[in-house]
Scaffold this motif. Structure first.
Motif, PDB file in Angstrom:
ATOM      1  N   LYS A 107       0.810  -1.223   0.000  1.00  0.00           N
ATOM      2  CA  LYS A 107       0.000   0.000   0.000  1.00  0.00           C
ATOM      3  C   LYS A 107       0.843   1.273   0.000  1.00  0.00           C
ATOM      4  N   ASP A 108       2.021   1.231   0.620  1.00  0.00           N
ATOM      5  CA  ASP A 108       2.844   2.424   0.784  1.00  0.00           C
ATOM      6  C   ASP A 108       4.028   2.375  -0.171  1.00  0.00           C
ATOM      7  N   ARG A 109       4.036   3.235  -1.179  1.00  0.00           N
ATOM      8  CA  ARG A 109       5.112   3.215  -2.161  1.00  0.00           C
ATOM      9  C   ARG A 109       6.446   3.655  -1.562  1.00  0.00           C
ATOM     10  N   ASN A 110       6.418   4.315  -0.412  1.00  0.00           N
ATOM     11  CA  ASN A 110       7.649   4.762   0.239  1.00  0.00           C
ATOM     12  C   ASN A 110       8.015   3.903   1.459  1.00  0.00           C
ATOM     13  N   TYR A 111       7.432   2.725   1.524  1.00  0.00           N
ATOM     14  CA  TYR A 111       7.630   1.848   2.683  1.00  0.00           C
ATOM     15  C   TYR A 111       9.105   1.538   2.910  1.00  0.00           C
ATOM     16  N   PHE A 112       9.823   1.223   1.859  1.00  0.00           N
ATOM     17  CA  PHE A 112      11.256   0.958   1.975  1.00  0.00           C
ATOM     18  C   PHE A 112      12.075   2.247   2.007  1.00  0.00           C
ATOM     19  N   LEU A 113      11.739   3.185   1.157  1.00  0.00           N
ATOM     20  CA  LEU A 113      12.539   4.403   1.033  1.00  0.00           C
ATOM     21  C   LEU A 113      12.587   5.168   2.349  1.00  0.00           C
ATOM     22  N   SER A 114      11.452   5.344   2.993  1.00  0.00           N
ATOM     23  CA  SER A 114      11.436   6.067   4.258  1.00  0.00           C
ATOM     24  C   SER A 114      12.230   5.315   5.317  1.00  0.00           C
ATOM     25  N   TYR A 115      12.144   3.981   5.294  1.00  0.00           N
ATOM     26  CA  TYR A 115      12.871   3.153   6.256  1.00  0.00           C
ATOM     27  C   TYR A 115      14.385   3.268   6.039  1.00  0.00           C
TER      28      TYR A 115
ATOM     29  N   TYR B 244       6.592  -2.959  -8.522  1.00  0.00           N
ATOM     30  CA  TYR B 244       5.920  -2.517  -9.744  1.00  0.00           C
ATOM     31  C   TYR B 244       4.523  -3.134  -9.859  1.00  0.00           C
ATOM     32  N   LYS B 245       4.381  -4.350  -9.355  1.00  0.00           N
ATOM     33  CA  LYS B 245       3.094  -5.038  -9.413  1.00  0.00           C
ATOM     34  C   LYS B 245       2.027  -4.257  -8.667  1.00  0.00           C
ATOM     35  N   HIS B 246       2.395  -3.642  -7.557  1.00  0.00           N
ATOM     36  CA  HIS B 246       1.413  -2.952  -6.713  1.00  0.00           C
ATOM     37  C   HIS B 246       1.395  -1.440  -6.917  1.00  0.00           C
ATOM     38  N   HIS B 247       2.463  -0.878  -7.441  1.00  0.00           N
ATOM     39  CA  HIS B 247       2.529   0.583  -7.578  1.00  0.00           C
ATOM     40  C   HIS B 247       2.714   1.044  -9.023  1.00  0.00           C
ATOM     41  N   GLY B 248       2.776   0.069  -9.940  1.00  0.00           N
ATOM     42  CA  GLY B 248       2.902   0.422 -11.347  1.00  0.00           C
ATOM     43  C   GLY B 248       4.336   0.748 -11.737  1.00  0.00           C
ATOM     44  N   GLN B 249       4.713   0.404 -12.961  1.00  0.00           N
ATOM     45  CA  GLN B 249       6.065   0.707 -13.429  1.00  0.00           C
ATOM     46  C   GLN B 249       6.048   2.037 -14.169  1.00  0.00           C
TER      47      GLN B 249
ATOM     48  N   GLU C  28      10.093   4.056 -10.879  1.00  0.00           N
ATOM     49  CA  GLU C  28      11.481   3.749 -11.215  1.00  0.00           C
ATOM     50  C   GLU C  28      12.440   4.658 -10.447  1.00  0.00           C
ATOM     51  N   ARG C  29      12.063   5.919 -10.298  1.00  0.00           N
ATOM     52  CA  ARG C  29      12.880   6.855  -9.521  1.00  0.00           C
ATOM     53  C   ARG C  29      12.910   6.453  -8.050  1.00  0.00           C
ATOM     54  N   ASN C  30      11.762   5.996  -7.560  1.00  0.00           N
ATOM     55  CA  ASN C  30      11.688   5.543  -6.178  1.00  0.00           C
ATOM     56  C   ASN C  30      12.627   4.355  -5.950  1.00  0.00           C
ATOM     57  N   ILE C  31      12.637   3.428  -6.889  1.00  0.00           N
ATOM     58  CA  ILE C  31      13.527   2.267  -6.796  1.00  0.00           C
ATOM     59  C   ILE C  31      14.989   2.709  -6.809  1.00  0.00           C
TER      60      ILE C  31
END
Length: 268
Positions: free
Chosen positions: A6-14, A141-146, A151-154
């Motif tokens: 649900k959270d596209r920044n789940y890893f990035l914020s962590y 990408y499956k849950h947040h779209g490619q 891609e920038r988030n990754i």
């Protein structure tokens, strides 16, 4: 998993929090300690090597169980998991998601982060990290779209993860100093890394019909010692069936041996 989906920044914020925390800790150590490179060696320090090896296996076991929420009380899972994640130069959040994907897609050539089939042990070690990243990216990408935003988030995730990795290495070196870092931390990390890798590699095999099968391992000196040090970690099939059990070897061994659901591998 739900938060990751649900959270596209789940890893990035962590990962960014990890950077802030370990940058702060490193600065505090730099101000608090006068010297970081004094190496005072004595033969007694060699005893730290086996201690480190045992500690690394304990860290692997605790980290794994914390990711399943198996430590009581529940609040300890986060504390223990974050400490073990930092010690392993990884992170609790990304480890948990990757490990849950392994349970959901065990031995799936596309979706399991580390299927061992067809690989030598060295090949398994070399490819597991990159494959885990690829599976996590595909899941993202499956849950947040490619999209370009995704891609920038990754890209930012990977950069933040690498910075955090370097800061954690620095932290343990500054905390322990050269002697303890070399004779305790490095053996502990190697024990954690290779122990975890070997357990996952050896416990996923093929049955007589050529189908994937998760195995339990016991018997002989090696597996007896390793099961003792890892709380039954090599009872991997039991773990996949009962992931909420801290020590999967505690299942009735006679039942495990006789019931077709479990197969115990005995090298002797």
């Amino acid at each position: 998993m739900n938060k990751y989906r649900k959270d596209r920044n789940y890893f990035l914020s962590y990962f960014n929090i990890n950077i802030v925390v370990f940058l702060t800790l490193n600065l505090l150590l730099l101000f608090a300690k006068k010297s970081f490179f004094d190496f005072n060696f004595s033969l007694e320090l060699l005893l730290l090597i086996p201690v480190g090896c045992v500690f690394g296996l304990v860290v692997a076991t605790a980290f794994h169980n914390a990711s399943h929420g198996n430590i009581k009380p529940k609040t300890l899972n986060t504390i223990v998991g974050e400490f073990c994640g930092a010690f392993a130069l990884d992170g609790m959040r990304n480890f948990r998601v990757g490990h849950m994907l392994h349970h959901i897609h065990a031995d799936d050539e596309e979706n399991d982060p580390h299927p061992p089939h067809g690989l030598s042990f060295l090949e398994f070690i070399k490819t597991s990290k990159d494959r885990t990243i690829q599976v996590l990216i595909r899941e993202y990408y499956k849950h947040h779209g490619q999209t370009r935003e995704s891609e920038r988030n990754i890209e930012l995730q990977l950069l933040s993860y690498k910075i955090g990795f370097l800061l954690k290495v620095t932290f343990w070196f500054l905390l322990f100093g050269p002697a303890l870092f070399l004779l305790f931390y490095i053996p502990a990390f190697a024990s954690y890394f290779f122990g975890f890798a070997h357990l996952n590699y050896i416990s996923h095999g093929m049955n007589e019909d050529g189908e994937s099968e998760v195995l339990n391992h016991d018997g002989g000196i090696f597996y007896s010692v390793m099961n003792f040090l890892t709380s039954g970690g090599y009872y991997h099939k039991n773990h996949h069936k009962y992931p909420k059990l801290y020590n999967p070897s505690r299942l009735d061994k006679l039942e495990s041996h006789s019931n077709s659901k479990f197969r115990v591998y005995n090298p002797s």
